[in-house]
Design a protein around this motif. Structure first.
Motif, PDB file in Angstrom:
ATOM      1  N   PRO A 116      51.555 -23.358  -8.276  1.00  0.00           N
ATOM      2  CA  PRO A 116      50.641 -22.846  -7.262  1.00  0.00           C
ATOM      3  C   PRO A 116      49.784 -21.694  -7.798  1.00  0.00           C
ATOM      4  N   THR A 117      48.496 -21.736  -7.515  1.00  0.00           N
ATOM      5  CA  THR A 117      47.622 -20.664  -7.989  1.00  0.00           C
ATOM      6  C   THR A 117      47.949 -19.335  -7.330  1.00  0.00           C
ATOM      7  N   SER A 118      48.606 -19.380  -6.176  1.00  0.00           N
ATOM      8  CA  SER A 118      48.981 -18.150  -5.470  1.00  0.00           C
ATOM      9  C   SER A 118      50.110 -17.402  -6.151  1.00  0.00           C
ATOM     10  N   THR A 119      50.691 -17.969  -7.213  1.00  0.00           N
ATOM     11  CA  THR A 119      51.753 -17.279  -7.952  1.00  0.00           C
ATOM     12  C   THR A 119      51.200 -16.240  -8.929  1.00  0.00           C
ATOM     13  N   VAL A 120      49.886 -16.233  -9.147  1.00  0.00           N
ATOM     14  CA  VAL A 120      49.291 -15.385 -10.179  1.00  0.00           C
ATOM     15  C   VAL A 120      49.339 -13.908  -9.785  1.00  0.00           C
ATOM     16  N   VAL A 121      49.794 -13.086 -10.727  1.00  0.00           N
ATOM     17  CA  VAL A 121      49.716 -11.628 -10.625  1.00  0.00           C
ATOM     18  C   VAL A 121      49.186 -11.092 -11.948  1.00  0.00           C
ATOM     19  N   SER A 172      60.459 -18.449 -14.377  1.00  0.00           N
ATOM     20  CA  SER A 172      61.075 -19.657 -13.827  1.00  0.00           C
ATOM     21  C   SER A 172      62.405 -19.345 -13.154  1.00  0.00           C
ATOM     22  N   VAL A 173      62.628 -19.995 -12.012  1.00  0.00           N
ATOM     23  CA  VAL A 173      63.872 -19.837 -11.255  1.00  0.00           C
ATOM     24  C   VAL A 173      64.794 -20.997 -11.618  1.00  0.00           C
ATOM     25  N   ARG A 174      65.664 -20.768 -12.588  1.00  0.00           N
ATOM     26  CA  ARG A 174      66.494 -21.861 -13.104  1.00  0.00           C
ATOM     27  C   ARG A 174      67.536 -22.326 -12.088  1.00  0.00           C
ATOM     28  N   ASP A 175      67.937 -21.443 -11.170  1.00  0.00           N
ATOM     29  CA  ASP A 175      68.939 -21.829 -10.163  1.00  0.00           C
ATOM     30  C   ASP A 175      68.506 -23.059  -9.371  1.00  0.00           C
ATOM     31  N   ARG A 176      67.198 -23.221  -9.199  1.00  0.00           N
ATOM     32  CA  ARG A 176      66.684 -24.236  -8.282  1.00  0.00           C
ATOM     33  C   ARG A 176      66.128 -25.471  -8.991  1.00  0.00           C
ATOM     34  N   PHE A 192      58.915 -27.784  -8.281  1.00  0.00           N
ATOM     35  CA  PHE A 192      58.271 -26.829  -7.381  1.00  0.00           C
ATOM     36  C   PHE A 192      59.141 -25.603  -7.145  1.00  0.00           C
ATOM     37  N   THR A 193      60.415 -25.812  -6.803  1.00  0.00           N
ATOM     38  CA  THR A 193      61.244 -24.643  -6.504  1.00  0.00           C
ATOM     39  C   THR A 193      61.797 -23.982  -7.755  1.00  0.00           C
ATOM     40  N   GLN A 194      61.535 -24.546  -8.918  1.00  0.00           N
ATOM     41  CA  GLN A 194      61.802 -23.812 -10.158  1.00  0.00           C
ATOM     42  C   GLN A 194      60.604 -22.943 -10.534  1.00  0.00           C
TER      43      GLN A 194
END
Length: 308
Positions: A116-121, A172-176, A192-194
């Protein structure tokens, strides 16, 4: 004529981020305060103006770069195309292979997913550690920013559509990553949820025009956590180089100015070491690509908004 090296950045300006040129450690605003997307929509025109101004010494009044808060160079990309499993050394670590083990190039081409482009910081921004997550991981990547619309490009001309390069940290969220049990085998892996959590795509610190990066296929890459080197590799480890990635994508979609292609990450991610300590609040990540820049971000615990 030799063009002096400059980079483009985005900076806070009391509203929407505005594009600026960084030259000789000084930040100069552009006429009219355009966004980076606007600049990319007329990349040849804007870079021509910038280079003429530099050559004539008429950039105007600048501010030392140390006194400016830079945002992500492209705060709102059109698309974020992320190349996965694209480094030979990373493939070896994930498969438990010897350092010199050959890695076959997949016949079907590179593997891409969308973030998602909204993840950019931007640089120096916080990356949120979501509540309940224990395996937040880092991934330094070279990213190419598209400056010319392109479709069905041959590899030999693929780099012609690249405006410039920046650094991305594909947190990255490896749990998911894996759903157990999965409703169907194809749904076992959840990209997606990673990859899609808010703030998980630090980008920056600026955009280096492609003319100042003659060989994106041979750049050193490092990522440190709290001063400890975790990743130390080179873009030469890519299985599919940038030309191949762009040509592949352009056969599927129309590449547009403002698209970003993150080219994959090398060995040294937390998921590659079963004894790794994952990211925790207070940690500082420093991602660097040779000749492109250094991107610093800290980890903070996610703040939950109260209902109201």
């Amino acid at each position: 004529m030799t063009i002096p090296r400059y980079v483009l950045a985005s900076m806070e300006s009391g509203g929407s981020p505005e594009a600026a040129v960084v030259y000789d450690d000084t930040v100069y605003g552009l006429p009219g305060g355009p966004s980076m997307r606007t600049v990319l929509d007329d990349w040849p025109g804007w870079t021509g103006q910038i280079e003429s101004a530099i050559g004539a010494g008429r950039l105007g009044r600048g501010v030392p770069v140390r006194d400016v808060q830079l945002t992500a160079p492209l705060p709102e990309p059109r698309n974020l195309y992320m190349c996965g499993a694209n480094y030979a050394d990373h493939a070896r670590e994930m498969r438990g292979l010897a350092r010199d083990a050959p890695i076959a190039r997949p016949l079907h081409g590179p593997f891409f997913f969308l973030k998602p482009t909204s993840t950019v910081v931007g640089p120096d921004s916080a990356v949120a550690l979501p509540h309940g997550i224990e395996r937040l991981d880092w991934e330094v990547e070279l990213a190419a920013v598209i400056g010319t619309s392109a479709r069905n490009l041959p590899e030999q001309h693929a780099l012609d559509c690249v405006a410039g390069y920046t650094v991305i940290n594909d947190v990255s969220v490896r749990d998911r990553f894996k759903r157990e049990p999965a409703p169907e085998p194809p749904m076992a892996f959840d990209w997606f949820t990673q990859k899609g959590w808010a703030t998980t795509c630090p980008m920056g610190p600026w955009l280096v025009p492609s003319k100042f990066c003659a060989n994106p296929g041979d750049l050193k890459m490092t990522l440190m956590v709290n001063g400890l080197v975790k990743q130390n590799s080179t873009t030469a480890e890519m299985i599919f180089d940038l030309k191949a990635q762009i040509a592949f994508l352009s056969r599927i979609v129309q590449l547009l100015p403002g698209d970003v292609i993150a080219t994959g990450t090398p060995a040294g991610v937390g998921a590659g070491d079963k004894n790794s300590r994952y990211l925790q609040p207070g940690d500082e990540m420093v991602a660097e690509v040779e000749g492109i820049g250094t991107l610093r971000n800290r980890i903070e615990r996610e703040q939950l908004n109260a209902a109201g």
